[in-house]
Design a protein around this motif. Structure first.
Motif, mmCIF file in Angstrom:
data_model
loop_
_atom_site.group_PDB
_atom_site.id
_atom_site.type_symbol
_atom_site.label_atom_id
_atom_site.label_comp_id
_atom_site.label_asym_id
_atom_site.label_seq_id
_atom_site.Cartn_x
_atom_site.Cartn_y
_atom_site.Cartn_z
ATOM 1 N N ASN A 168 -10.252 4.205 -0.441
ATOM 2 C CA ASN A 168 -10.386 3.007 -1.264
ATOM 3 C C ASN A 168 -9.349 1.940 -0.957
ATOM 4 O O ASN A 168 -9.600 0.754 -1.122
ATOM 5 C CB ASN A 168 -10.322 3.356 -2.746
ATOM 6 C CG ASN A 168 -11.549 4.089 -3.219
ATOM 7 O OD1 ASN A 168 -12.622 4.017 -2.613
ATOM 8 N ND2 ASN A 168 -11.401 4.841 -4.297
ATOM 9 N N HIS A 169 -8.168 2.350 -0.526
ATOM 10 C CA HIS A 169 -7.089 1.393 -0.300
ATOM 11 C C HIS A 169 -6.880 0.982 1.156
ATOM 12 O O HIS A 169 -6.170 0.008 1.419
ATOM 13 C CB HIS A 169 -5.780 1.923 -0.885
ATOM 14 C CG HIS A 169 -5.786 1.934 -2.372
ATOM 15 N ND1 HIS A 169 -6.372 2.940 -3.116
ATOM 16 C CD2 HIS A 169 -5.288 1.058 -3.268
ATOM 17 C CE1 HIS A 169 -6.237 2.672 -4.394
ATOM 18 N NE2 HIS A 169 -5.578 1.539 -4.523
ATOM 19 N N THR A 197 0.825 -1.202 0.000
ATOM 20 C CA THR A 197 0.000 0.000 0.000
ATOM 21 C C THR A 197 0.859 1.251 0.000
ATOM 22 O O THR A 197 0.569 2.215 -0.712
ATOM 23 C CB THR A 197 -0.955 0.009 1.211
ATOM 24 O OG1 THR A 197 -1.738 -1.186 1.190
ATOM 25 C CG2 THR A 197 -1.876 1.214 1.189
ATOM 26 N N TYR A 231 1.067 6.368 -6.929
ATOM 27 C CA TYR A 231 -0.129 7.160 -7.241
ATOM 28 C C TYR A 231 0.202 8.649 -7.258
ATOM 29 O O TYR A 231 -0.223 9.371 -8.161
ATOM 30 C CB TYR A 231 -1.229 6.864 -6.216
ATOM 31 C CG TYR A 231 -2.393 7.805 -6.289
ATOM 32 C CD1 TYR A 231 -3.324 7.701 -7.321
ATOM 33 C CD2 TYR A 231 -2.568 8.797 -5.333
ATOM 34 C CE1 TYR A 231 -4.399 8.567 -7.392
ATOM 35 C CE2 TYR A 231 -3.647 9.661 -5.404
ATOM 36 C CZ TYR A 231 -4.549 9.549 -6.430
ATOM 37 O OH TYR A 231 -5.616 10.410 -6.510
ATOM 38 N N TRP A 235 -8.459 8.018 -2.709
ATOM 39 C CA TRP A 235 -7.494 6.938 -2.851
ATOM 40 C C TRP A 235 -7.259 6.269 -1.498
ATOM 41 O O TRP A 235 -7.255 5.040 -1.386
ATOM 42 C CB TRP A 235 -6.177 7.449 -3.426
ATOM 43 C CG TRP A 235 -5.249 6.347 -3.830
ATOM 44 C CD1 TRP A 235 -5.086 5.828 -5.084
ATOM 45 C CD2 TRP A 235 -4.364 5.578 -2.965
ATOM 46 N NE1 TRP A 235 -4.159 4.813 -5.048
ATOM 47 C CE2 TRP A 235 -3.701 4.634 -3.776
ATOM 48 C CE3 TRP A 235 -4.079 5.627 -1.621
ATOM 49 C CZ2 TRP A 235 -2.772 3.741 -3.255
ATOM 50 C CZ3 TRP A 235 -3.156 4.726 -1.095
ATOM 51 C CH2 TRP A 235 -2.509 3.799 -1.925
#
Length: 133
Positions: free
Chosen positions: A130-131, A70, A77, A127
Motif C-alpha cells: 500500500n505504501h 515512508t 507502524y 502495508w
C-alpha cells in the motif's frame, strides 16, 4: 518432532519468506515507478541478490534511504500499539527463528504460537504494498 512441529516450522518459514518477497517486490515497484526499468532491476538485484533477512531495522533503513517519510511511517507502524502483538518484536523474532531453522536448529513451537507470525506477515506485506506501489 511430530507433524505439527514440522507444519509450524513450515508456516514460520513461509511467513518470513512472504515478508521478504513482498518487500522486494514493493521496493522494485517503488523504484520502477520513479526511474527506468533497468535502474530498478539494477538496484533490486544489488540489494536482494544474496537474500535479505527482513529484520525490522534493515527494512526501515532501506525505506529511509528511498523515502524518509515512508521509512518513518513503517517504523511507527511496527510500533503501533493497536496490533495484538508488537510487530517489530514479532518480525525480529520470526527472522531469528527462520535463521535458526535454516542452520539446523529445531523449531518446537506449537502451531497456535506460530499463527501470530503468519498474521503479522500478511499485515506487513499489505502495508508495504500500500505504501510503496
Amino acid at each position: 518432532p511430530d507433524l505439527t512441529s514440522h507444519l509450524s516450522a513450515y508456516l514460520l518459514l513461509r511467513s518470513c519468506s512472504h515478508v521478504e518477497l513482498s518487500f522486494q517486490q514493493s521496493v522494485y515497484c517503488y523504484v520502477r515507478n520513479r526511474s527506468h526499468r533497468h535502474v530498478a532491476n539494477l538496484l533490486v538485484n544489488k540489494i536482494f541478490s544474496t537474500g535479505f533477512n527482513p529484520k525490522p531495522k534493515r527494512i526501515t533503513e532501506l525505506l529511509l534511504k528511498l523515502n524518509n517519510e515512508t521509512g518513518e511511517a513503517f517504523d511507527q507502524y511496527l510500533d503501533d500499539d493497536s496490533h495484538d502483538n508488537n510487530y517489530k518484536n514479532l518480525l525480529d523474532n520470526m527472522v531469528q527463528k527462520r535463521n535458526n531453522i535454516a542452520h539446523g536448529q529445531r523449531y518446537t513451537s506449537s502451531f497456535q504460537n506460530t499463527i501470530p507470525y503468519y498474521s503479522m506477515s500478511l499485515d506487513v506485506a499489505e502495508w508495504l504494498f500500500n505504501h510503496l506501489t
